[in-house]
Design an enzyme around this catalytic site. Structure first.
Site, PDB file in Angstrom:
ATOM      1  N   LYS A  41       0.826  -1.216   0.000  1.00  5.60           N
ATOM      2  CA  LYS A  41       0.000   0.000   0.000  1.00  5.60           C
ATOM      3  C   LYS A  41       0.855   1.260   0.000  1.00  5.60           C
ATOM      4  CE  LYS A  41      -4.473  -1.505   1.688  1.00  5.60           C
ATOM      5  NZ  LYS A  41      -5.615  -1.198   2.536  1.00  5.60           N
ATOM      6  N   LYS A  74      -4.973  -9.629  -6.847  1.00  3.91           N
ATOM      7  CA  LYS A  74      -6.190  -9.864  -6.073  1.00  3.91           C
ATOM      8  C   LYS A  74      -7.320  -8.920  -6.507  1.00  3.91           C
ATOM      9  CE  LYS A  74      -6.633  -7.917  -1.752  1.00  3.91           C
ATOM     10  NZ  LYS A  74      -7.832  -7.755  -0.949  1.00  3.91           N
ATOM     11  N   LYS A 126     -11.175  -3.597  -3.858  1.00  4.80           N
ATOM     12  CA  LYS A 126     -12.019  -2.406  -3.919  1.00  4.80           C
ATOM     13  C   LYS A 126     -11.252  -1.232  -4.505  1.00  4.80           C
ATOM     14  CE  LYS A 126     -14.066  -3.186   0.571  1.00  4.80           C
ATOM     15  NZ  LYS A 126     -13.028  -2.962   1.564  1.00  4.80           N
TER      16      LYS A 126
HETATM   17  P1  ADP Z   1     -10.222  -4.963  -0.237  1.00  3.81           P
HETATM   18  O1  ADP Z   1      -8.923  -5.732  -0.119  1.00  3.81           O
HETATM   19  O2  ADP Z   1     -10.944  -5.236  -1.486  1.00  3.81           O
HETATM   20  O3  ADP Z   1     -10.055  -3.495   0.057  1.00  3.81           O
HETATM   21  P2  ADP Z   1     -10.946  -5.461   2.504  1.00  3.81           P
HETATM   22  O4  ADP Z   1      -9.483  -5.267   2.743  1.00  3.81           O
HETATM   23  O5  ADP Z   1     -11.860  -4.520   3.193  1.00  3.81           O
HETATM   24  O6  ADP Z   1     -11.159  -5.477   0.926  1.00  3.81           O
HETATM   25  O7  ADP Z   1     -11.324  -6.958   2.858  1.00  3.81           O
HETATM   26  C1  ADP Z   1     -12.425  -7.351   3.620  1.00  3.81           C
HETATM   27  C2  ADP Z   1     -12.479  -8.854   3.728  1.00  3.81           C
HETATM   28  O8  ADP Z   1     -12.608  -9.446   2.435  1.00  3.81           O
HETATM   29  C3  ADP Z   1     -11.200  -9.475   4.326  1.00  3.81           C
HETATM   30  O9  ADP Z   1     -11.560 -10.590   5.113  1.00  3.81           O
HETATM   31  C4  ADP Z   1     -10.429  -9.915   3.140  1.00  3.81           C
HETATM   32  O10 ADP Z   1      -9.545 -10.982   3.406  1.00  3.81           O
HETATM   33  C5  ADP Z   1     -11.534 -10.353   2.189  1.00  3.81           C
HETATM   34  N1  ADP Z   1     -11.101 -10.177   0.796  1.00  3.81           N
HETATM   35  C6  ADP Z   1     -10.760  -9.013   0.203  1.00  3.81           C
HETATM   36  N2  ADP Z   1     -10.420  -9.217  -1.078  1.00  3.81           N
HETATM   37  C7  ADP Z   1     -10.559 -10.555  -1.302  1.00  3.81           C
HETATM   38  C8  ADP Z   1     -10.356 -11.395  -2.446  1.00  3.81           C
HETATM   39  N3  ADP Z   1      -9.976 -10.874  -3.603  1.00  3.81           N
HETATM   40  N4  ADP Z   1     -10.588 -12.705  -2.318  1.00  3.81           N
HETATM   41  C9  ADP Z   1     -11.009 -13.237  -1.136  1.00  3.81           C
HETATM   42  N5  ADP Z   1     -11.205 -12.512  -0.020  1.00  3.81           N
HETATM   43  C10 ADP Z   1     -10.993 -11.175  -0.103  1.00  3.81           C
END
Ligand code: ADP
Ligand code: TRP
Length: 345
Positions: free
Chosen positions: A123, A206, A209
């Site tokens: 990040k 991955k 968001k």
């Molecule tokens: P992002 O990484 O999209 O910003 P968050 O960090 O808020 O999302 O993640 C919230 C939850 O969703 C966490 O438990 C995270 O491990 C899961 N998560 C986020 N992205 C993925 C993904 N691509 N595949 C599986 N789980 C995910």
């Protein structure tokens, strides 16, 4: 031996805790990797499911959007099957004990442990010197989120595994320092067929968001046409069938993982069903499955968001329950650390 003068810790019931950052664009990865699993586990645990707004501000947020995203994320939890009567749903910022415990834990966290965190490196990128202390200390706040409820089980996607290991290390450091097993060591629960959903544009990244391309992810609020368009445009390759050397084809493999997860099929079952199809026929099948799965979720989210007062009532109830549990933990923490106690009045 005198009995310990400090408050015994509260019951060690099985407690589940998790959260998502309310930063908009909730996607299929969040659903398959996290939220769907919470719904599946909610009967077996006392559940604390929060909106991680303190985490969200580790990068710049627009205040009006942050408020809207907290309600939207709460609506998503409920639309995905979380029962607000059974689970406390609340914004993290409303329970000040998260920050209080984060500070205390930060005093027991060596810098060397934080320097290993790969998410900070990703990040902060090249602008490490400009990254905030908050972004750097984020995993300590995450440990506090978990430990302040003395949670035993933390269902998350694969990307959070390292943070969970750190939370266990921090709990151990606190326990060793104060001579008692005050905090249970939280278990990561990484379950289901899709613990790491990848971007639709690049099968090595991955689904996230924060990806600037909306075509990289399927959002929970996407309508059927948008889902169809995104899957159609998803990166493909020119192999004749889906099954051919699929493990070395990241994009094909990712789409098959999503298909399996949506239909509750194991990898072998999904391959047996779709391995002989070509990419475009498979994409049509995947579209149908994704639309069938997500249409009721987005409809329910819309319905809930039309009643913000109802959502706020749920959050108020969640806050009350969370404050009760967190306050109890903090009383024991404060005693162990050696802070003077002044009762009100
Ligand atoms: P992002 O990484 O999209 O910003 P968050 O960090 O808020 O999302 O993640 C919230 C939850 O969703 C966490 O438990 C995270 O491990 C899961 N998560 C986020 N992205 C993925 C993904 N691509 N595949 C599986 N789980 C995910
Ligand atoms: N760090 C998690 C994420 O970005 C969100 C989160 C914050 C969390 N605190 C938590 C998840 C505590 C589980 C437990 O995905």
């Amino acid at each position: 031996m005198h009995p310990s003068p400090v408050t015994r810790h509260p019951s060690s019931a099985k407690r589940l805790l998790s959260g998502v950052q309310p930063t908009g664009n909730l996607h299929l990865g969040n659903y398959l990797g996290a939220i769907r699993n919470w719904a599946a586990l909610q009967q077996q645990f006392e559940c604390f499911l929060f909106l991680a707004d303190l985490h969200a501000i580790t990068v710049a947020q627009d205040p009006a959007k942050l408020r809207a995203h907290v309600r939207e994320t709460a609506a998503a939890y409920i639309a995905c099957g979380i029962d607000p009567k059974r689970c406390a749903i609340f914004p993290q910022s409303a329970v000040s004990e998260h920050c209080e415990l984060a500070w205390i834990l930060s005093c027991h966290t060596p810098l060397g442990w934080l320097n290993r965190m790969t998410q900070f490196k990703e990040k902060a990128g090249k602008h490490r010197e400009e990254a905030s202390l908050g972004l750097y200390g984020y995993p300590v706040l995450m440990a506090a989120d978990i430990l302040v409820y003395r949670a035993t089980h933390v269902p998350v996607g694969e990307d959070q595994k390292q943070h969970l290991e750190l939370a266990r290390d921090i709990a151990g450091a606190f326990n060793r320092h104060y001579g008692q097993d005050y905090f249970p060591l939280p278990e990561p629960v990484i379950m289901g067929a899709a613990t790491r959903v990848m971007s639709l544009r690049d099968g090595t990244k991955k689904m996230s968001k924060s990806d600037e391309s909306d075509y990289s992810r399927i959002n929970l609020t996407d309508d059927a046409d948008t889902i169809a368009k995104k899957i159609k445009k998803a990166t493909s390759d020119s192999f004749a069938t889906m099954g051919e050397t699929i493990e070395s084809r990241p994009e094909a493999s990712n789409l098959l993982t999503i298909y399996g997860a949506l239909n509750n099929l194991s990898r072998e079952q999904a391959l047996a069903e779709c391995g002989g199809e070509n990419f475009s026929a498979f994409k049509q099948k995947l579209t149908d499955a994704a639309v069938a799965h997500l249409a009721p979720i987005s409809a329910k989210m819309r319905e809930l968001l039309a009643s913000p007062d109802y959502i706020d009532d749920i959050l108020r109830g969640g806050i009350e329950k969370a404050r009760g549990a967190a306050g109890q933990t903090m009383q024991g923490v404060r005693e162990r650390v050696g802070f003077l106690e002044f009762s009100a009045g």
